[in-house]
Structure formats: C-alpha cells, structure tokens
Design an enzyme around this catalytic site. Structure first.
Site, PDB file in Angstrom:
ATOM      1  N   ARG A   1       1.019  -1.092  -0.012  1.00 59.58           N
ATOM      2  CA  ARG A   1      -0.056  -0.160   0.080  1.00 59.58           C
ATOM      3  C   ARG A   1       0.865   1.217  -0.069  1.00 59.58           C
ATOM      4  NH1 ARG A   1      -3.357  -0.966   5.608  1.00 59.58           N
ATOM      5  NH2 ARG A   1      -1.419  -1.124   7.024  1.00 59.58           N
TER       6      ARG A   1
ATOM      7  N   ASP B   1      -5.698   2.653  17.062  1.00 58.35           N
ATOM      8  CA  ASP B   1      -4.699   2.105  16.093  1.00 58.35           C
ATOM      9  C   ASP B   1      -4.909   2.163  14.495  1.00 58.35           C
ATOM     10  OD1 ASP B   1      -6.028   0.038  17.694  1.00 58.35           O
ATOM     11  OD2 ASP B   1      -4.961  -1.287  15.882  1.00 58.35           O
TER      12      ASP B   1
END
Ligand code: AMP
Ligand code: MG
Length: 491
Positions: free
Chosen positions: A181, A257
């Site tokens: 990514r 997170d």
C-alpha cells in the site's frame, strides 16, 4: 521514468526518514517473503504515484519485490511500534504486526509516498499472529482502497496484490497474499498513545516534530505547533467522517490504532458499504455491541480524537488539547450538510437539514437502497411526476415517498440550477464496492484464477460516477444470498 524497458525495481530510490527517530520507534525487520509468488494485480494508477512505469509489472524481478522476496538496495524495511484503544480499552503495545514500511519515494510531481507491505510475515510486534494476510482480505483491501480513492475520499492506496500457495490458518486453511500500500504516511493515533502512556515525553515530542516536519511543515513556525497539529488532525477527521457518512461507508474497526494522523481511511478489515439505508448497520460480526455501527462513526471518531488529545497533552497543555477538539462536531456537521446538500442538488445551507433527515428516515422506514435511491434522484423531475416512476417504484408505500417529494420539490423550486442532473451525478456514485461484489471477485480470483474481474471492478470503482453501460449489472441491488454474508476481523 522515461525509458520503460530499462527501468527495474532495483532503481527505485527509497529513503527511510522515520528511522531517524531512533530505535524506540521501530525495529529493522526483513520481510519473510513468499514461495512461488504470483502477481494477481498491479495497479498502474497507484504506480504513477511513485513513478513506476506501466511495463514494470512484466519484468520478472518485479514480483520478487512485490512479494517481499527481494528488496531494492535502498530499501530499509522497518516495523513501527504503536499502541491503541481497541473497542474502548487501552492495549499498551501493538505495532506493525504484519505490515512493514519499505521506504519513502520522492517523485518529482507526486511528492513523497511511503510504501508498505501488508502480510509480509512476522515482526517483533506480531504477538501471537503469523504476520500474514489471506487472499480474501487482501483483495478486499486492494479493491476498497481504490474504490474510496475513486469516490474522492482520502485513503491509503493499493499498488499490488501477490498471492502464493503458502497455507495460512484462519477459520479454515487459506493461502497467503501480500499487498503493497502507498500513502504519504502511515502514522496512527496509537503511535502517540504509546509514548504518552509510557510517560516518554521526549519520544512523544520527537514523534510530533516528525509528523509536523514531514506532513504539516506549515505548522513548524506556529506559536503553538502541537495544538494546531491537533486542530488540523481533528478537522481532517471531521471531514473524513462526513465523507464516510455521505457515501454510506462503515469501517468496522475504528480502534485508535486504525486512525490516521493524516485523515486517511486506513486499515481495511470488515468494512462495508450500506446497501439499504440502515443507520445501525454493523459490518463486523465480532462487534457484538455495535460500537462501530454506521451511525456511531462520527461520535467514535470524536472519542478517538479525545484519546489523541490526551496523548498530546504533555506537549500542548491539557486545556489547549481539549479546546483543540471543540470545533469537531460543528466541522463534521457542516461538512456533512454540504456533502448531502450537493447530493440532493441543493446549495450548501443549514436550511436543508430537515429535508436531508426526512429523506434518511424515509429510506430507513422503507428499507430502500441508499446508493440506488440517490442515483435515481439525480433524474428527479419536479414538473412531471410520471417521469419519476423509476424512483417511486423503489417504494412499496409510494405515498410515503410522495410526501417527502413534495417538500423536496418546494426546495428545488427555490433554488434553480442550470444543470442539476449533471451536478448530482458527479456526487452520487452509480457504483460502490458492495460486499457481494467483493465476495464475487474473491470467488472468481481464488477459485477460478481469473483476475479480469479485478480489472472490471477497478474500471468501475475508479470512475464510479460514470454510467458504464456494458457493466450495468454491477449497479444492481444485491442478490438474496448477499444478505447472509458476514465478516469478522479475522483476516
Ligand atoms: P487490526 O485489527 O487488523 O487493525 O490489527 C490490530 C493489531 O493486530 C495490529 O497491531 C496488527 O498488526 C496486528 N495483527 C493483525 N493480524 C495479524 C496477524 N495475522 N499477524 C500478526 N499481527 C497481526
Ligand atoms: Mg490495524
């Protein structure tokens, strides 16, 4: 990169500025690599972001890189440490358990972009996990990153998807995949929480200074840089939540997170787009309390921002940290009203709130598909009711629709528009990544080895506001079997 044939992955120049923070922040970790990797898809649009030529996908070395088997000489793979609130509870240590930062490219026009593996094996932060991702979840992330980008919603991007016969054990046995990514950065609220809860204020400050220097350089000279940083993260998060709500996107695991300090959609797990309008929709079947239900997302993001504010408070002072979030509800509401007004073909104004809310109630009461309704609304004819049959026919209780349409028609009359239909079509997508479309693609890719379905979906998802007449069926209501699909965090 001008000469397509000459360029190889080895020439990719990567820097790793995060490593400059020191070893309290990361661990150098090589990827584990994949046996017999196969390139399932290469996203040339994302490749443009880092200056990779299209033809590179055909070079035999490329799949070795994309699978983590061989890194370019300049790569310095690191797993970063973070913490986070998961389902409301603080977890003192998480970290990149199956992700690895490969490095940052600096493209002449696209600027700096960080590359990250996901699923490249164990790291010091893997806890009991195997560091792997399966084809199913990797393909879902791959498609959804690009779908969100196509919808104009800030997100991490997806460069490549590689699979392998390597077995991975989840609810059953599956096979491994790795994606790369791309984003300007992958820093999460949880990175700050870790140092706050460990009372490591020097590290906390160093991290904040890093984020400002690399992502918000305009704040470096502000009189209260950490406070303006928090204000800006809050503002971006408010806008992102408005965009999610307006398009009907549910993230599924909004733990701190998984919250980006750049305001990006990050970490696609059991996400889901609304089919019929259901405010309490929970896409993650592990979320039994519905903490991350569709309609909870803006408030949850606000709560997550409070955790970030708490984490930054040693730098800003407690009062300033609290005050920095004060505008969040107003910024969310105004961004949401603006987006929804545009979807209804109306100028952005508070006066539209009642017609927006009554529309949502109408859709909920009648169990109407959110995306299809809004797309058909683009063709709404204020003058000739018989032209609205396709829209009215979505309703069993047509009178209910007619009552709402009377109010809507009155608002339209007050706000003439030279080409409302075209304007509305640019903000009401025809194609979204419905869960059943992702499931279909998974089946076709995994069971038949046919990756052309990924190409077809990306064609639609990169241009979701266009008509695509030959692919009309992808805009249909979900089939009955799709009602039974359920998703969990396990990926
Ligand atoms: P998530 O719920 O996917 O955001 O993950 C929460 C934490 O668990 C993160 O620190 C991940 O890196 C870690 N994690 C999730 N899946 C795995 C896995 N298969 N192996 C190792 N760590 C994982
Ligand atoms: Mg995560």
């Amino acid at each position: 990169m001008s000469d397509n044939n000459a360029f190889t992955i080895d020439q990719l120049i990567l820097e790793q500025p995060f490593a400059g923070l020191g070893e309290d922040f990361f661990t150098l970790t090589p990827p584990e690599g994949l046996p017999s990797p196969r390139l399932l898809h290469f996203n040339t649009r994302a490749a443009d972001l880092i200056g990779l030529p299209d033809g590179i996908a055909n070079h035999p070395d490329t799949v070795e890189f994309l699978s983590g088997n061989r890194l370019p000489a300049t790569a310095r793979p690191i797993a970063t440490i973070y913490a986070g609130h998961q389902f409301g509870y603080y977890v003192p240590q998480l970290g990149d358990g199956r992700a690895l930062s490969i490095g940052v490219t600096n493209h002449a026009t696209q600027g700096k972009q960080e590359l990250q593996f996901k699923g490249s094996g164990r790291t010091p932060f893997s806890r009991s996990g195997d560091g792997r991702a399966v084809v199913r979840s990797s393909l879902r992330e791959y498609l959804c990153s690009e779908a969100m980008h196509g919808l104009g919603i800030p997100t991490t991007r997806a460069l490549s998807l590689v699979d392998s016969p390597l077995p991975v054990f989840r609810e059953g046995t599956e096979t491994a995949a790795v994606i790369i990514r791309i984003a300007p950065g992958f820093i999460r609220f949880g990175h700050f929480e870790l140092f706050y809860h460990r009372k490591q204020t020097n590290q906390l400050r160093a991290l904040a200074d890093y984020v400002i220097a690399h992502h918000y350089p305009e704040f470096a000279s502000a009189s209260a840089p950490y406070t303006v940083l928090l204000q800006e993260i809050s503002r971006r998060t408010a806008v992102l939540m408005a965009q999610w709500q307006a398009v009907g996107f549910t993230h599924g695991v909004m733990n701190t997170d998984n919250m980006s300090v750049l305001g990006l959609t990050l970490d696609y797990g059991p996400f889901g787009f609304l089919d019929r309008y259901e405010p309490g929709f929970v896409c993650n079947h592990s979320d039994e309390m519905g903490r991350y239900a569709f309609d909870q997302q803006p408030d949850i993001a606000g709560w997550n921002l409070s955790r970030l504010a708490q984490a930054l408070s040693p730098l800003t002072g407690e009062a300033d940290a609290r005050d920095a979030l004060q505008d969040y509800p107003r910024q969310f509401a105004s961004a949401y009203i603006n987006l929804m007004s545009a979807k209804l073909g109306l100028p952005a104004q508070k006066e539209n709130v009642s017609v927006i809310l009554s529309m949502l109630e109408l859709l909920h009461r009648n169990q109407i598909d959110y995306t299809i309704f809004l797309r058909r609304l683009c063709d709404f004819d204020s003058d000739t009711d018989s032209n609205n049959a396709a829209l009215r026919d979505l309703f069993i209780n047509r009178a209910d629709f007619d009552t709402w349409a009377t109010d809507y028609r009155a608002l339209l009359a007050r706000h003439p528009h030279p080409d409302r239909r075209t304007a509305m079509r640019q903000v009401n997508p025809k194609f979204i990544l419905r869960n059943y479309l992702a499931e279909n693609a998974i089946r076709i890719v995994r069971d038949e080895g046919d990756t052309t379905e990924i190409d077809r979906l990306l064609t639609l998802l990169h241009h979701p506001f266009d008509e695509h007449p030959t692919l009309e069926r992808y805009a249909d209501l979900p089939p009955d079997w799709a009602q039974e699909l359920s998703l969990s965090c396990s990926s």
